[in-house]
Design a protein around this motif. Structure first.
Motif, short mmCIF file in Angstrom:
data_model
loop_
_atom_site.label_atom_id
_atom_site.label_comp_id
_atom_site.label_asym_id
_atom_site.label_seq_id
_atom_site.Cartn_x
_atom_site.Cartn_y
_atom_site.Cartn_z
N LYS A 171 95.43 107.66 15.86
CA LYS A 171 94.67 106.49 16.29
C LYS A 171 95.53 105.54 17.14
O LYS A 171 95.53 104.33 16.95
CB LYS A 171 94.09 105.75 15.08
N ILE A 172 96.22 106.12 18.12
CA ILE A 172 97.11 105.36 19.00
C ILE A 172 96.44 105.18 20.36
O ILE A 172 95.86 106.12 20.91
CB ILE A 172 98.46 106.08 19.17
N SER A 173 96.55 103.98 20.93
CA SER A 173 95.97 103.72 22.25
C SER A 173 97.03 103.66 23.35
O SER A 173 96.73 103.92 24.51
CB SER A 173 95.18 102.41 22.23
N LYS A 174 98.29 103.33 22.98
CA LYS A 174 99.32 103.17 24.01
C LYS A 174 100.70 103.37 23.40
O LYS A 174 100.96 103.00 22.26
CB LYS A 174 99.22 101.76 24.62
N ILE A 175 101.61 103.99 24.19
CA ILE A 175 102.98 104.23 23.73
C ILE A 175 103.97 103.69 24.77
O ILE A 175 103.68 103.65 25.97
CB ILE A 175 103.25 105.73 23.49
N TYR A 176 105.15 103.29 24.29
CA TYR A 176 106.19 102.73 25.16
C TYR A 176 107.57 103.18 24.68
O TYR A 176 107.83 103.25 23.48
CB TYR A 176 106.18 101.19 25.12
N SER A 177 108.44 103.48 25.64
CA SER A 177 109.86 103.69 25.35
C SER A 177 110.62 103.36 26.63
O SER A 177 110.06 102.76 27.55
CB SER A 177 110.12 105.12 24.87
N PHE A 185 107.64 102.02 20.83
CA PHE A 185 106.57 101.17 20.32
C PHE A 185 105.24 101.88 20.52
O PHE A 185 105.08 102.64 21.49
CB PHE A 185 106.54 99.83 21.07
N ALA A 186 104.30 101.64 19.63
CA ALA A 186 102.96 102.20 19.75
C ALA A 186 101.94 101.14 19.35
O ALA A 186 102.14 100.39 18.40
CB ALA A 186 102.80 103.43 18.86
N ILE A 187 100.85 101.08 20.11
CA ILE A 187 99.73 100.20 19.78
C ILE A 187 98.57 101.05 19.31
O ILE A 187 98.22 102.06 19.95
CB ILE A 187 99.32 99.34 21.00
N THR A 188 97.99 100.68 18.18
CA THR A 188 96.89 101.45 17.61
C THR A 188 95.55 101.03 18.19
O THR A 188 95.43 99.99 18.85
CB THR A 188 96.84 101.27 16.07
N LEU A 189 94.53 101.84 17.93
CA LEU A 189 93.19 101.54 18.43
C LEU A 189 92.64 100.24 17.84
O LEU A 189 91.80 99.58 18.45
CB LEU A 189 92.24 102.70 18.10
N ASP A 190 93.12 99.87 16.65
CA ASP A 190 92.66 98.61 16.05
C ASP A 190 93.66 97.47 16.30
O ASP A 190 93.71 96.50 15.55
CB ASP A 190 92.40 98.78 14.55
#
Length: 564
Positions: A171-177, A185-190
């Motif tokens: 349920k991840i919407s975006k990832i960063y490194s 870092f990861a941002i979830t759908l919620d």
């Protein structure tokens, strides 16, 4: 005025200079690629990948101090660099790798050859690269990585010993490194923010120094849905976030690199107060330094300066410092990028495409729909809205605009038609279902061009055909209307609903197909034959392209190449 500058570590000629001095002390214009405009740049420790406005991929540097140019075009959405390899995601959701540690060191290793075989059955929608960890996000929003739990000291990938992809989060919407980061870092759908990996300086922003083998939630001080970008250095991390309708930067990690101007490390995200009165639009981080750009195209740098990566500054800087690059054309659309030990400021080409679509909106011609707002209405082109926001969002947009002022409605429509963005409309775009990253990607010329290229692939929606040598070259009427004076005059003067016309320019099918494709891409294919170039020489006169100068510039590059 010049377009592209670089400075910092250059031992392997990775900055685009003929000189192989170990470092370039102050920003200098690219000597090899000075006349290019770029879509993307990614720089590893010893090499740099450039993608120009014609979608040509160029790699410079390495221990061989050479330049490689890809013969075939791959339409990349984004590219990243790890410590020594590059990682790219194409518009057809395929992942490519190239560089020194993925394959044997040969010319083929330095350009993308074919998609990664181990991912051929997956639809990848996002990627990120760390120092030696790599991340993919699938269309079911599952995050995978390879390496040892995304932690430090991961073995480099070798074609003789390919690792297995490991499922990391759902349920991840975006990832960063970042290319020197051993964390992500990861941002979830919620809309929750998580981080994991190396945390020796507090770079995870979780309140302690404990390296985390599993993702932990980050208590970020602003709304997660307002995050525009996250950048990861080796000892620090930065977050660009919308705050009171302007871009602000928060930082965590090493005090020498985080820009907070403190005497100790930060273990949670704190606001960089030097930017409090600035509207920051971009951030970028290398191993130990960072760059930022504000809405006035002013450039700021901070961090370590061991290889002159801060430019004019002669020492390390604990806080953002503004630098001014002589002869930099600040009227262009600028991008700042921090490589591992170097820095770039480059121009994203703004062609007449933006002006043409602005005219399409302003002139209210050839419209087939309308929107209403408080005390008024405006005619629109339904295909443009469908291309930019998707058919399912059009009714939602109309409902929202029905309660807006004319000024706000015009700002929203200007963003849809041209990519021109102001933070005042961010909340409305979020209501439409876009997250901050998606808004950022669509809010420029490249975003408009990407949507236009995708529209060109939608054959079923094309409503007009040019008949050449008995074959059809299909297109969308609204694109022809916006970009060609010939077709604009034709569609305004002819009252019938004809959807076909014979070509009278005495050109062959391939030439007309290239011309029409140019209207969707602002670029010409890299493998044009000499006789086709000659056919194109005066064809734009016949079709009366609004983008005459840009088309000519593209043709001139191929003409020069064929004369050599």
């Amino acid at each position: 005025m010049l377009n592209n500058f670089a400075w910092g570590y250059n031992k392997y000629t990775q900055l685009g200079f003929t000189s192989s001095e170990e470092k370039i002390d102050i920003p200098q214009p690219f000597s090899i690629l000075e006349n290019e405009t770029f879509k993307m740049i990614a720089s590893a420790i010893s090499s740099t990948t450039f993608i120009n406005s014609r979608d040509e991929l160029i790699v410079m540097g390495s221990d061989q101090k050479k330049t490689w140019k890809m013969e075939k075009q791959i339409d990349f959405i984004k590219i990243f660099s790890g410590s020594s390899i590059f990682f790219g995601l194409s518009t057809d959701n395929k992942v490519y790798c190239w560089g020194s540690d993925l394959f044997e060191k040969s010319s083929k290793a330095w350009i993308p050859d074919k998609p990664l075989e181990m991912l051929k059955d997956f639809k990848v929608i996002d990627i990120a690269a760390g120092a030696s960890q790599y991340y993919i996000l699938l269309d079911d929003h599952t995050l995978y990585t390879y390496g040892h739990d995304a932690l430090p000291e991961t073995q480099f990938i070798s074609k003789y010993d390919l690792p297995q992809w490991k499922k990391l989060m759902e349920k991840i919407s975006k990832i960063y490194s970042g290319n020197d980061a051993h964390f992500f870092f990861a941002i979830t759908l919620d809309n929750k923010l998580y981080s994991a990996g190396l945390n020796s300086s507090g770079q995870l922003g979780i309140g302690d120094l404990q390296t985390s083998q599993s993702p932990k939630i980050v208590n970020f001080p602003q709304k997660i849905e307002n995050i525009i970008d996250i950048q990861c250095g080796y000892y620090f991390s930065l977050v660009l976030v919308l705050e009171n309708k302007i871009g602000q930067v928060y930082s965590s990690g090493s005090y020498q690199h985080n820009g907070l101007n403190l005497s100790k490390n930060a273990y949670t995200f704190q606001k960089i107060m030097d930017f409090e009165n600035e509207n920051i639009t971009q951030i970028s981080s290398g191993c130990a330094h960072s760059l930022a750009l504000n809405d006035k195209n002013e450039i700021f740098v901070w961090g370590t300066n061991s290889y002159s990566q801060l430019g004019f500054i002669t020492q390390n800087s604990l806080k953002p410092t503004k630098i001014q690059i002589e002869n930099l054309n600040i009227n262009n659309s600028l991008i700042v990028y921090a490589g591992t030990l170097n820095s770039f400021v480059y121009t994203q080409e703004i062609t007449s495409l933006v002006q043409e679509f602005k005219d399409l909106l302003d002139n209210q011609e050839f419209c087939d729909d309308n929107i209403t707002f408080l005390n008024g209405f405006k005619n629109i082109h339904s295909l443009v809205l469908e291309m930019r926001i998707g058919n399912q969002k059009i009714q939602v947009l109309k409902s929202i605009l029905n309660k807006c002022t004319e000024s706000t409605a015009n700002q929203i429509l200007k963003w849809i038609y041209t990519g021109s963005f102001s933070y005042e409309i961010q909340d409305i775009l979020i209501q439409l279902g876009f997250n901050s990253q998606e808004i950022s990607e669509k809010s420029n010329y490249s975003g408009l061009l990407k949507d236009l290229k995708h529209l060109n692939s939608q054959e079923k929606s094309k409503d007009f055909a040019i008949i050449v040598e008995g074959k059809e070259v299909k297109a969308h009427k609204v694109v022809l209307f916006a970009r060609s004076e010939l077709f604009k005059g034709m569609f305004l003067s002819v009252q019938d609903s004809s959807n076909r016309v014979n070509d009278y320019s005495n050109r062959n099918y391939q030439t007309i197909k290239i011309l029409v494709d140019y209207l969707y891409s602002d670029s010409l294919p890299s493998n044009i034959k000499k006789e086709i170039i000659e056919e194109l020489e005066d064809a734009d006169d016949f079709y009366q392209f609004h983008s005459f100068q840009n088309f000519r510039k593209e043709l001139d590059k191929f003409s020069i190449k064929n004369k050599k």
